[in-house]
Design an enzyme around this catalytic site. Sequence first.
Site, PDB file in Angstrom:
ATOM      1  N   GLU A  16      -5.837  15.686  11.960  1.00 41.25           N
ATOM      2  CA  GLU A  16      -4.662  15.834  11.514  1.00 41.25           C
ATOM      3  C   GLU A  16      -4.353  17.275  11.096  1.00 41.25           C
ATOM      4  O   GLU A  16      -3.334  17.669  11.416  1.00 41.25           O
ATOM      5  CB  GLU A  16      -4.529  15.256  10.165  1.00 41.25           C
ATOM      6  CG  GLU A  16      -2.838  15.294   9.681  1.00 41.25           C
ATOM      7  CD  GLU A  16      -2.725  16.547   8.715  1.00 41.25           C
ATOM      8  OE1 GLU A  16      -1.446  16.671   8.299  1.00 41.25           O
ATOM      9  OE2 GLU A  16      -3.687  17.212   8.107  1.00 41.25           O
ATOM     10  N   GLU A  17      -5.636  18.287  10.948  1.00 42.68           N
ATOM     11  CA  GLU A  17      -5.448  19.417  10.659  1.00 42.68           C
ATOM     12  C   GLU A  17      -5.450  20.541  11.814  1.00 42.68           C
ATOM     13  O   GLU A  17      -5.182  21.670  11.612  1.00 42.68           O
ATOM     14  CB  GLU A  17      -6.463  19.811   9.603  1.00 42.68           C
ATOM     15  CG  GLU A  17      -6.765  19.058   8.523  1.00 42.68           C
ATOM     16  CD  GLU A  17      -5.780  19.534   7.300  1.00 42.68           C
ATOM     17  OE1 GLU A  17      -4.832  20.297   7.679  1.00 42.68           O
ATOM     18  OE2 GLU A  17      -5.935  19.007   6.238  1.00 42.68           O
TER      19      GLU A  17
ATOM     20  N   HIS B 101      -5.781  11.011   6.239  1.00 34.81           N
ATOM     21  CA  HIS B 101      -6.602  11.535   7.239  1.00 34.81           C
ATOM     22  C   HIS B 101      -7.969  11.688   6.769  1.00 34.81           C
ATOM     23  O   HIS B 101      -8.029  12.218   5.599  1.00 34.81           O
ATOM     24  CB  HIS B 101      -5.908  12.638   8.101  1.00 34.81           C
ATOM     25  CG  HIS B 101      -5.711  13.662   7.261  1.00 34.81           C
ATOM     26  ND1 HIS B 101      -6.637  14.749   6.809  1.00 34.81           N
ATOM     27  CD2 HIS B 101      -4.619  14.152   6.542  1.00 34.81           C
ATOM     28  CE1 HIS B 101      -6.247  15.513   6.281  1.00 34.81           C
ATOM     29  NE2 HIS B 101      -5.053  15.233   5.820  1.00 34.81           N
TER      30      HIS B 101
ATOM     31  N   ASP C 299     -10.145  14.291   8.283  1.00 37.38           N
ATOM     32  CA  ASP C 299     -10.744  15.494   8.531  1.00 37.38           C
ATOM     33  C   ASP C 299     -10.157  16.661   7.747  1.00 37.38           C
ATOM     34  O   ASP C 299      -9.278  16.432   6.581  1.00 37.38           O
ATOM     35  CB  ASP C 299     -10.092  15.935  10.070  1.00 37.38           C
ATOM     36  CG  ASP C 299      -8.743  16.097  10.258  1.00 37.38           C
ATOM     37  OD1 ASP C 299      -8.092  15.298   9.507  1.00 37.38           O
ATOM     38  OD2 ASP C 299      -8.108  16.923  10.729  1.00 37.38           O
TER      39      ASP C 299
ATOM     40  N   ASP D  78      -6.956  17.645  -0.105  1.00 39.70           N
ATOM     41  CA  ASP D  78      -6.487  17.284   1.289  1.00 39.70           C
ATOM     42  C   ASP D  78      -7.419  16.875   2.136  1.00 39.70           C
ATOM     43  O   ASP D  78      -8.116  17.634   2.949  1.00 39.70           O
ATOM     44  CB  ASP D  78      -5.893  18.631   1.922  1.00 39.70           C
ATOM     45  CG  ASP D  78      -5.020  18.517   2.907  1.00 39.70           C
ATOM     46  OD1 ASP D  78      -4.638  17.316   3.329  1.00 39.70           O
ATOM     47  OD2 ASP D  78      -4.771  19.600   3.757  1.00 39.70           O
TER      48      ASP D  78
ATOM     49  N   GLU E 215      -0.998  11.832   1.077  1.00 39.78           N
ATOM     50  CA  GLU E 215      -1.025  13.309   1.122  1.00 39.78           C
ATOM     51  C   GLU E 215      -0.657  13.739  -0.279  1.00 39.78           C
ATOM     52  O   GLU E 215      -0.176  13.244  -1.127  1.00 39.78           O
ATOM     53  CB  GLU E 215       0.053  14.089   2.097  1.00 39.78           C
ATOM     54  CG  GLU E 215      -0.197  13.973   3.377  1.00 39.78           C
ATOM     55  CD  GLU E 215      -1.175  15.044   3.985  1.00 39.78           C
ATOM     56  OE1 GLU E 215      -1.510  15.847   3.122  1.00 39.78           O
ATOM     57  OE2 GLU E 215      -1.330  15.216   5.155  1.00 39.78           O
TER      58      GLU E 215
END
Length: 353
Positions: free
Chosen positions: A126-127, A70, A72, A96, A155
């Site tokens: 995603e967050e 991801h 974001d 992350d 991840e």
Amino acid sequence: MTTLDLTTDAVSLTEQLVNIESVSLDEQTIADAVEAALRGLGHLDVVRRGNNIVARTDLGHAERVVIAGHLDTVPVNDNLPARREGAILHGLGTCDMKGGDAVILRIAATVPKPNRDLTLIFYDAEEIAAEHNGLRKLAETDPDLLAADFAILMEPSNAGVEAGCQGTLRVAVRTTGERAHTARAWRGSNAIHKAGAVLRRLEDYQPRKPVIDGLEYHEGLNAVFVRGGVAGNVLPDECVVEVNYRFAPDYSEADAEAYVREFFEGYDVTLTDSAPGALPGLDVPAAKAFVDLVGGEVNPKFGWTDVARFSALGIPAVNFGPGDPMFAHKQEEHVPVEHIERCEAVLTRWLTS
């Protein structure tokens, strides 16, 4: 437009990505840069849906694998721009998961003819709440773009393999009473006092530890909120204990809900949120080859990640990315340079050997 240099090393590329601020729902700038970089390579079919970019090879191999990350981050916390101090790269998103995104971009640039067909996915949001998640949207609108035999989600996992993931659900456990003036408490019934039995039941909880594909998962059942009260001189007639259950992937969402309802038998229980886990799937040929190459111990994933979305599509998936997840979302977020370099080297060997 911000440009990315895919000819540089993965650590420097991580720094470039980190310095493009991309808090959830503000990913257009970084998505534009990633799309332009991928289209500039020439050997990939690139599709964009909103701020989600999918790049694919079409070499006719028997296996196809997804590598996804991801774009974001959580909100800025005085941790931009990136800075490198010796063997550590500091900054928002280093762990992350822009270190993982940089590795994917380097694979795109340096492995034009992989031994398996590749689908590289960069997605947004995603967050935050699942309704915004770009991978969820792709799975719903373009499931063919996600089709694969095996998936790797970059991840942070300390540059090791974490297989599958836990499911998660939340319930509201409600106790009721009767209002009364606190000066005449015997005329009512205190719902908050009754909630003490709920909390004692949780204190006595013994977690399941099922072994799945040789991996021991450790479940958790915890109170996370307590709500109740009317006024400083009124007995409360309601109290709600919100409980989070992290369950092993051998349980379906229905199994997990049934377990929690049985655990709180005698109480009013309302399901408020649920997401499935993901089985490890380490018996798939592509997964076996990857795990063999990485070497070392394979660990279960404690927590929920988007590998569950691949699992729901019938695609076994693992987490494998640079960074210690303990530092995700923290002001002092950072990633060891060695983790980034190791992840790139492992994936390169796996896709070229």
